[in-house]
Scaffold this active site. Structure first.
Site, PDB file in Angstrom:
ATOM      1  N   PRO A   1      -7.343   5.950  -6.089  1.00 31.26           N
ATOM      2  CA  PRO A   1      -6.729   4.988  -7.020  1.00 31.26           C
ATOM      3  C   PRO A   1      -6.089   3.819  -6.280  1.00 31.26           C
ATOM      4  O   PRO A   1      -5.272   4.012  -5.380  1.00 31.26           O
ATOM      5  CB  PRO A   1      -5.661   5.827  -7.734  1.00 31.26           C
ATOM      6  CG  PRO A   1      -6.027   7.243  -7.468  1.00 31.26           C
ATOM      7  CD  PRO A   1      -6.741   7.268  -6.161  1.00 31.26           C
ATOM      8  N   GLU A   2      -6.494   2.625  -6.646  1.00 33.41           N
ATOM      9  CA  GLU A   2      -5.942   1.411  -6.053  1.00 33.41           C
ATOM     10  C   GLU A   2      -4.979   0.782  -7.053  1.00 33.41           C
ATOM     11  O   GLU A   2      -4.814   1.283  -8.168  1.00 33.41           O
ATOM     12  CB  GLU A   2      -7.090   0.442  -5.734  1.00 33.41           C
ATOM     13  CG  GLU A   2      -8.028   0.938  -4.639  1.00 33.41           C
ATOM     14  CD  GLU A   2      -7.457   0.719  -3.239  1.00 33.41           C
ATOM     15  OE1 GLU A   2      -6.386   0.090  -3.127  1.00 33.41           O
ATOM     16  OE2 GLU A   2      -8.073   1.190  -2.279  1.00 33.41           O
TER      17      GLU A   2
ATOM     18  N   ARG B   1       0.139 -15.148  14.609  1.00 35.76           N
ATOM     19  CA  ARG B   1      -0.465 -13.822  14.715  1.00 35.76           C
ATOM     20  C   ARG B   1      -1.927 -13.938  15.155  1.00 35.76           C
ATOM     21  O   ARG B   1      -2.691 -14.718  14.587  1.00 35.76           O
ATOM     22  CB  ARG B   1      -0.403 -13.076  13.373  1.00 35.76           C
ATOM     23  CG  ARG B   1       1.007 -12.895  12.814  1.00 35.76           C
ATOM     24  CD  ARG B   1       1.839 -11.904  13.590  1.00 35.76           C
ATOM     25  NE  ARG B   1       1.349 -10.542  13.528  1.00 35.76           N
ATOM     26  CZ  ARG B   1       1.752  -9.631  12.654  1.00 35.76           C
ATOM     27  NH1 ARG B   1       2.651  -9.949  11.733  1.00 35.76           N
ATOM     28  NH2 ARG B   1       1.277  -8.393  12.693  1.00 35.76           N
TER      29      ARG B   1
END
Ligand SMILES: [Zn+2]
Length: 269
Positions: free
Chosen positions: A2-3, A151
């Protein structure tokens, strides 16, 4: 697994029957999921009125008038069943109102249930370190630019970092990067402002479309063994290695951080 959209759909489905209702009975059928159920769970829920439901990242929230919120995570295989006609051995937590029965079913038991002081939810350790909700006002191009500044890590991995954006899963990161034309391998600090300005609405779109798909499956949810929260969405790149992108190029799959990324090498730079 489940997202976020499945969790959102689950919460909306539960809310239709549970919001404002009194829990007349609560029972656990085993002591734990991924970790033990709170020892006061059954006592707290029994007789409590549900005052609202919500979601934070991939956690569902059931607020009660006991000043405590039931926080559930569906783990790998969790789902709520509403008014199941037959019992299932994986129904580990069952709650009832005057008119409905709700079973938290989790075959693999990677999910969790916690009771958290409602007033202190944002300080609950898993929530305290989370970045903004992807569908909330906190996710902006400026937020991403600040989080990605300098980054060298790939943008794909930075977007999966819950401290930067809460609750984004692999599927939705792959799809949002495709829609905004950004290669998953591009260093976060090297993504242009214009690209980030495309990325934010792309993230919102892929999630809201998926929630809408889930909502359409909900029309049938009242069927006797109604299950909430699982539906198939058509994806542009996710899981489509070797198939043609709309541009004609073949979609590629690479490994990043131990997970697969799918992307179009022609459309995404
Ligand atoms: Zn393409």
């Amino acid at each position: 697994m489940p997202e976020l959209p499945e969790v959102e759909t689950t919460v909306r489905g539960l809310a239709r029957f549970l919001d404002g209702e009194v829990i007349t009975r609560a029972a656990t059928n085993r002591p734990d999921l991924r970790r033990p159920f709170p020892p006061e769970l059954v006592q707290t829920l029994t007789g409590a009125r549900v005052t609202g439901l919500g979601r934070r990242a991939k956690y569902g929230l059931i607020h009660t008038d006991r000043e405590l919120t039931l926080v559930f995570h569906l783990g790998m295989s969790g789902r709520w069943r509403i008014d199941p006609v037959t019992a299932d051995k994986h129904d580990h937590l069952v709650i009832e109102t005057a008119s409905h029965r709700f079973a938290l079913n989790d075959a693999r038991r990677f999910g969790s249930v916690d009771l958290v002081d409602t007033a202190l939810l944002e300080q609950w350790p898993p929530f305290a370190v989370m970045g903004p909700e992807p569908l909330g006002d906190g996710l902006t191009a400026a937020h991403l630019a600040a989080a990605f500044k300098g980054r060298v890590q790939a943008i794909k991995l930075l977007l999966l970092d819950q401290r930067i954006v809460a609750g984004l899963g692999n599927i939705y990161v792959c799809e949002a990067l495709f829609r905004s034309g950004i290669s998953p391998t591009r260093a976060g600090g090297k993504v242009s402002k214009a690209s980030l300005a495309r990325l934010v609405p792309a993230i919102r779109q892929v999630l809201t479309e998926s929630i809408a798909d889930g909502g359409s499956t909900l029309r049938d949810y009242a069927q006797p063994d109604g299950e909430l929260g699982y539906f198939a969405t058509r994806f542009d790149v996710y899981g489509r290695e070797g198939l043609a992108c709309g541009c004609g190029a073949a979609i590629k799959r690479i490994a990043q951080g131990g997970r697969s990324s799918w992307f179009c090498p022609a459309c995404q730079k």
